[in-house]
Scaffold this motif. Structure first.
Motif, mmCIF file in Angstrom:
data_model
loop_
_atom_site.group_PDB
_atom_site.id
_atom_site.type_symbol
_atom_site.label_atom_id
_atom_site.label_comp_id
_atom_site.label_asym_id
_atom_site.label_seq_id
_atom_site.Cartn_x
_atom_site.Cartn_y
_atom_site.Cartn_z
ATOM 1 N N HIS A 112 0.839 -1.200 0.000
ATOM 2 C CA HIS A 112 0.000 0.000 0.000
ATOM 3 C C HIS A 112 0.870 1.245 0.000
ATOM 4 O O HIS A 112 1.812 1.355 0.791
ATOM 5 C CB HIS A 112 -0.908 0.013 1.231
ATOM 6 N N SER A 113 0.588 2.193 -0.900
ATOM 7 C CA SER A 113 1.278 3.485 -0.951
ATOM 8 C C SER A 113 2.785 3.267 -1.100
ATOM 9 O O SER A 113 3.220 2.632 -2.053
ATOM 10 C CB SER A 113 0.920 4.305 0.291
ATOM 11 N N LEU A 120 -7.242 13.616 4.284
ATOM 12 C CA LEU A 120 -7.623 13.186 5.630
ATOM 13 C C LEU A 120 -9.119 13.289 5.924
ATOM 14 O O LEU A 120 -9.694 12.362 6.516
ATOM 15 C CB LEU A 120 -6.823 13.967 6.682
ATOM 16 N N PRO A 121 -9.810 14.393 5.543
ATOM 17 C CA PRO A 121 -11.245 14.467 5.855
ATOM 18 C C PRO A 121 -12.076 13.373 5.189
ATOM 19 O O PRO A 121 -13.198 13.106 5.622
ATOM 20 C CB PRO A 121 -11.637 15.852 5.325
ATOM 21 N N SER A 122 -11.539 12.741 4.152
ATOM 22 C CA SER A 122 -12.279 11.683 3.455
ATOM 23 C C SER A 122 -12.099 10.316 4.091
ATOM 24 O O SER A 122 -12.803 9.369 3.744
ATOM 25 C CB SER A 122 -11.815 11.604 1.983
ATOM 26 N N GLU A 123 -11.128 10.198 5.002
ATOM 27 C CA GLU A 123 -10.835 8.900 5.595
ATOM 28 C C GLU A 123 -11.797 8.578 6.737
ATOM 29 O O GLU A 123 -12.425 9.465 7.309
ATOM 30 C CB GLU A 123 -9.384 8.854 6.090
ATOM 31 N N ARG A 124 -11.870 7.307 7.052
ATOM 32 C CA ARG A 124 -12.740 6.852 8.142
ATOM 33 C C ARG A 124 -12.212 7.380 9.473
ATOM 34 O O ARG A 124 -11.028 7.294 9.754
ATOM 35 C CB ARG A 124 -12.781 5.320 8.144
ATOM 36 N N LEU A 125 -13.115 7.914 10.268
ATOM 37 C CA LEU A 125 -12.712 8.511 11.538
ATOM 38 C C LEU A 125 -11.986 7.514 12.434
ATOM 39 O O LEU A 125 -11.040 7.870 13.142
ATOM 40 C CB LEU A 125 -13.947 9.043 12.272
ATOM 41 N N GLY A 126 -12.411 6.255 12.387
ATOM 42 C CA GLY A 126 -11.800 5.229 13.228
ATOM 43 C C GLY A 126 -10.365 4.924 12.885
ATOM 44 O O GLY A 126 -9.678 4.241 13.656
ATOM 45 N N LEU A 127 -9.874 5.425 11.734
ATOM 46 C CA LEU A 127 -8.474 5.199 11.360
ATOM 47 C C LEU A 127 -7.561 6.311 11.864
ATOM 48 O O LEU A 127 -6.348 6.109 11.957
ATOM 49 C CB LEU A 127 -8.350 5.096 9.830
ATOM 50 N N PRO A 156 5.252 -4.351 -17.607
ATOM 51 C CA PRO A 156 4.636 -5.161 -18.667
ATOM 52 C C PRO A 156 3.399 -5.902 -18.175
ATOM 53 O O PRO A 156 3.417 -6.592 -17.153
ATOM 54 C CB PRO A 156 5.759 -6.152 -19.026
ATOM 55 N N ASP A 157 2.300 -5.714 -18.895
ATOM 56 C CA ASP A 157 1.052 -6.456 -18.657
ATOM 57 C C ASP A 157 0.397 -6.177 -17.307
ATOM 58 O O ASP A 157 -0.431 -6.970 -16.844
ATOM 59 C CB ASP A 157 1.288 -7.965 -18.802
ATOM 60 N N ALA A 158 0.718 -5.070 -16.658
ATOM 61 C CA ALA A 158 0.054 -4.735 -15.396
ATOM 62 C C ALA A 158 -1.427 -4.460 -15.641
ATOM 63 O O ALA A 158 -1.820 -3.898 -16.666
ATOM 64 C CB ALA A 158 0.710 -3.521 -14.750
ATOM 65 N N VAL A 159 -2.256 -4.860 -14.683
ATOM 66 C CA VAL A 159 -3.702 -4.702 -14.763
ATOM 67 C C VAL A 159 -4.130 -3.626 -13.769
ATOM 68 O O VAL A 159 -3.638 -3.592 -12.636
ATOM 69 C CB VAL A 159 -4.418 -6.026 -14.425
ATOM 70 N N VAL A 160 -5.052 -2.735 -14.176
ATOM 71 C CA VAL A 160 -5.573 -1.696 -13.283
ATOM 72 C C VAL A 160 -7.037 -1.973 -12.971
ATOM 73 O O VAL A 160 -7.816 -2.306 -13.865
ATOM 74 C CB VAL A 160 -5.437 -0.295 -13.915
ATOM 75 N N ARG A 161 -7.390 -1.838 -11.703
ATOM 76 C CA ARG A 161 -8.792 -1.873 -11.291
ATOM 77 C C ARG A 161 -9.066 -0.595 -10.499
ATOM 78 O O ARG A 161 -8.320 -0.256 -9.580
ATOM 79 C CB ARG A 161 -9.098 -3.098 -10.420
ATOM 80 N N GLN A 162 -10.124 0.104 -10.881
ATOM 81 C CA GLN A 162 -10.466 1.363 -10.224
ATOM 82 C C GLN A 162 -11.603 1.155 -9.229
ATOM 83 O O GLN A 162 -12.532 0.392 -9.477
ATOM 84 C CB GLN A 162 -10.859 2.406 -11.265
ATOM 85 N N ILE A 163 -11.503 1.856 -8.094
ATOM 86 C CA ILE A 163 -12.500 1.742 -7.033
ATOM 87 C C ILE A 163 -13.142 3.110 -6.826
ATOM 88 O O ILE A 163 -12.511 4.025 -6.268
ATOM 89 C CB ILE A 163 -11.848 1.235 -5.732
ATOM 90 N N PRO A 164 -14.370 3.312 -7.300
ATOM 91 C CA PRO A 164 -15.044 4.610 -7.118
ATOM 92 C C PRO A 164 -15.153 4.957 -5.634
ATOM 93 O O PRO A 164 -15.490 4.106 -4.805
ATOM 94 C CB PRO A 164 -16.429 4.374 -7.738
ATOM 95 N N GLY A 165 -14.843 6.206 -5.312
ATOM 96 C CA GLY A 165 -14.908 6.656 -3.927
ATOM 97 C C GLY A 165 -13.738 6.239 -3.079
ATOM 98 O O GLY A 165 -13.661 6.594 -1.897
ATOM 99 N N GLY A 166 -12.806 5.484 -3.658
ATOM 100 C CA GLY A 166 -11.656 5.002 -2.895
ATOM 101 C C GLY A 166 -10.694 6.130 -2.558
ATOM 102 O O GLY A 166 -10.221 6.833 -3.442
ATOM 103 N N THR A 167 -10.420 6.328 -1.278
ATOM 104 C CA THR A 167 -9.475 7.341 -0.821
ATOM 105 C C THR A 167 -8.069 6.747 -0.817
ATOM 106 O O THR A 167 -7.859 5.615 -1.256
ATOM 107 C CB THR A 167 -9.844 7.794 0.596
ATOM 108 N N HIS A 168 -7.105 7.506 -0.284
ATOM 109 C CA HIS A 168 -5.754 6.960 -0.257
ATOM 110 C C HIS A 168 -5.687 5.714 0.627
ATOM 111 O O HIS A 168 -5.008 4.752 0.297
ATOM 112 C CB HIS A 168 -4.756 8.018 0.229
ATOM 113 N N ALA A 169 -6.405 5.730 1.738
ATOM 114 C CA ALA A 169 -6.441 4.562 2.624
ATOM 115 C C ALA A 169 -7.586 3.648 2.220
ATOM 116 O O ALA A 169 -8.395 3.234 3.049
ATOM 117 C CB ALA A 169 -6.575 5.006 4.078
ATOM 118 N N LEU A 170 -7.659 3.301 0.935
ATOM 119 C CA LEU A 170 -8.791 2.491 0.485
ATOM 120 C C LEU A 170 -8.759 1.088 1.056
ATOM 121 O O LEU A 170 -9.772 0.381 1.060
ATOM 122 C CB LEU A 170 -8.905 2.468 -1.039
ATOM 123 N N THR A 171 -7.615 0.640 1.616
ATOM 124 C CA THR A 171 -7.583 -0.626 2.342
ATOM 125 C C THR A 171 -8.482 -0.571 3.570
ATOM 126 O O THR A 171 -8.973 -1.600 4.043
ATOM 127 C CB THR A 171 -6.154 -0.956 2.797
#
Length: 248
Positions: free
Chosen positions: A97-98, A143-150, A213-228
């Motif tokens: 991550h990151s 930061l304001p977009s992240e979950r408060l519990g984090l 080479p051959d990397a795959v991208v998947r996009q997550i709508p609404g995903g912030t930096h801490a999308l984990t």
């Protein structure tokens, strides 16, 4: 299954990780200043079909560091490679991550036998990333977009890592990764892009994809930096689907 902590002495440093779940192994490598406890939500989802090892880099989380180590990304990579060998986890799938994604890319390029697949979540990894000052500004916007519990666990992790170490590692990002290094990655790679991420924006992920080479991208709508943490189920679903398609 409850989490179990492990400690190994690696390069003279007491190194912590915890594990949960059952199935083929998957190692999680945290981002800059982050600690293993910040990945509990995604580890719980991944642990439904995987044995998930959440590793604390030296100077992060519960792992020891020194004043002079780690202060650059290669230090982090070398320690991760040594820990994987010592833990009997050489040749497994790695999730970064990151900054952990950048470390993981470096690992695949310089220690080719260590990973069999890479999952990079909101990864850094190109010299075009903005200056440290701009990155910090973007983090404040995120930061304001992240979950408060984090926020409190994150503050605890950053305090433990220390401002000096974080700044030195962030500055090393500006010179560390190059296109030719990414081009040496020969294992299947998944790039996860949070579309609401202010820190690592989609153009960065697209550029990394062009160099691996051959990397795959998947996009997550609404995903912030801490999308984990904010989107653990989506992250886990894409990760597990990717690994299952590879037969890993």
């Amino acid at each position: 299954m409850t989490a179990r902590a492990t400690f190994l002495t690696v390069n003279g440093l007491r190194t912590h990780a915890w594990r949960r779940g059952s199935g083929p192994p998957l190692v999680i490598v945290p981002g800059l200043g982050c600690a293993s406890w910040m990945y509990a939500r995604v580890a719980r989802e991944l642990g439904r079909t995987r044995t998930v090892f959440v590793y604390d880099p030296p100077g992060h989380g519960y792992s020891e560091g020194r004043h002079d180590y780690p202060v650059c990304i290669e230090h982090l990579t070398d320690h991760l490679a040594a820990w994987l060998r010592q833990a009997g986890l050489e040749g497994v799938s790695i999730f970064g991550h990151s900054l952990g994604g950048e470390v993981m890319f470096d690992l695949a390029a310089r220690y080719a036998s260590c990973p069999t697949a890479l999952i990079a979540c909101a990864p850094t990894g190109i010299p075009e990333n903005p200056s440290v000052r701009v990155q910090l500004l973007r983090l404040l916007l995120d930061l304001p977009s992240e979950r408060l519990g984090l926020l409190l666990p994150g503050l605890r992790a950053y305090t433990h890592c220390g401002l000096r170490r974080m700044l030195l590692l962030a500055r090393d990002q500006e010179v560390h990764m190059t296109g030719p290094l990414l081009g040496r990655i020969e294992v299947p790679t998944l790039l996860l892009d949070g579309l609401a991420d202010h820190v690592v924006q989609s153009w960065t992920v697209t550029r990394i994809q062009a160099d691996i080479p051959d990397a795959v991208v998947r996009q997550i709508p609404g995903g912030t930096h801490a999308l984990t943490d904010t989107h653990p189920r989506a992250v886990a679903r894409y990760t597990l689907d990717f690994l299952e398609q590879l037969g890993q």
